[in-house]
Design a protein around this motif. Structure first.
Motif, mmCIF file in Angstrom:
data_model
loop_
_atom_site.group_PDB
_atom_site.id
_atom_site.type_symbol
_atom_site.label_atom_id
_atom_site.label_comp_id
_atom_site.label_asym_id
_atom_site.label_seq_id
_atom_site.Cartn_x
_atom_site.Cartn_y
_atom_site.Cartn_z
ATOM 1 N N THR A 65 67.169 16.203 77.466
ATOM 2 C CA THR A 65 68.248 15.274 77.105
ATOM 3 C C THR A 65 68.117 14.839 75.647
ATOM 4 O OG1 THR A 65 68.387 14.468 79.378
ATOM 5 C CG2 THR A 65 69.307 13.046 77.678
ATOM 6 N N LYS B 48 68.881 17.871 73.337
ATOM 7 C CA LYS B 48 70.314 18.187 73.279
ATOM 8 C C LYS B 48 71.044 17.223 72.342
ATOM 9 C CE LYS B 48 74.313 19.066 76.154
ATOM 10 N NZ LYS B 48 74.833 19.195 77.505
ATOM 11 N N SER B 49 70.717 15.945 72.425
ATOM 12 C CA SER B 49 71.429 14.959 71.601
ATOM 13 C C SER B 49 70.994 14.990 70.133
ATOM 14 C CB SER B 49 71.245 13.550 72.168
ATOM 15 O OG SER B 49 69.901 13.150 72.057
ATOM 16 N N SER B 50 69.797 15.524 69.858
ATOM 17 C CA SER B 50 69.321 15.544 68.467
ATOM 18 C C SER B 50 69.204 16.961 67.899
ATOM 19 C CB SER B 50 67.969 14.842 68.368
ATOM 20 O OG SER B 50 67.010 15.493 69.166
ATOM 21 N N ASN B 51 69.664 17.950 68.673
ATOM 22 C CA ASN B 51 69.606 19.349 68.249
ATOM 23 C C ASN B 51 68.160 19.780 67.930
ATOM 24 O OD1 ASN B 51 70.920 21.780 67.891
ATOM 25 N ND2 ASN B 51 71.172 21.473 65.697
ATOM 26 N N ASP C 48 71.077 23.090 79.457
ATOM 27 C CA ASP C 48 71.488 22.131 78.425
ATOM 28 C C ASP C 48 71.706 22.799 77.069
ATOM 29 O OD1 ASP C 48 71.412 19.970 80.164
ATOM 30 O OD2 ASP C 48 69.325 19.491 79.704
#
Length: 141
Positions: A26, A29-32, A77
């Motif tokens: 998670t 995914k949000s911070s690459n 993800d």
């Protein structure tokens, strides 16, 4: 706050380590970011007592399976996952030494391994890393 690019996730197949992997996915995914998932295969039982080649093969095969399942899990993800299998006598020290080989921004680790009884006898890997590492650590219960 510093951008997270590389997340180290020690994996041992326990429910706790898989929860850690889900959280790391998670975050990644949000911070690459990339996840580097590692499993340490013990090739001795301490005090330099080596394990048999049959047990080494079994443990290596199990480690490969854990890494493969982790990779499949984070692929959902669309997160980059790099799996590594390390060999070592002391799991915490082996992971700590690996930290020096690459720049990590975060460690996400489960609070308990697959064998809670051994954790008391051998010491906690999460606790070891918490006290030794200078990298931020998230411990997942």
């Amino acid at each position: 706050m510093k951008k997270i690019k590389n997340i180290l996730v020690p994996l041992d197949g326990s429910k706790s380590s898989l929860k850690g992997l889900r959280l790391a996915s998670t975050i990644a995914k949000s911070s690459n970011a990339k996840i580097i998932g590692i499993n340490v295969v013990r090739y001795s039982l301490g005090f330099h007592f080596p394990v048999s080649s049959e047990i080494k093969k079994k443990n290596t095969k199990e480690a490969e399976s854990i890494i493969l399942e982790a990779k499949k899990s984070v692929m959902k993800d669309k997160v980059i996952f790099i799996g590594k299998i390390l060999k070592g006598e002391n799991i915490g020290k082996t992971i700590f030494d690996f930290l020096k080989t690459k720049k990590f921004d975060l460690i996400v680790i489960g609070s308990r391994g697959p064998n809670p009884g051994a954790e008391v006898f051998l010491g906690s890997v999460a606790n070891y890393l918490l006290h030794k590492s200078k990298i931020p650590i998230t411990i997942v219960k």
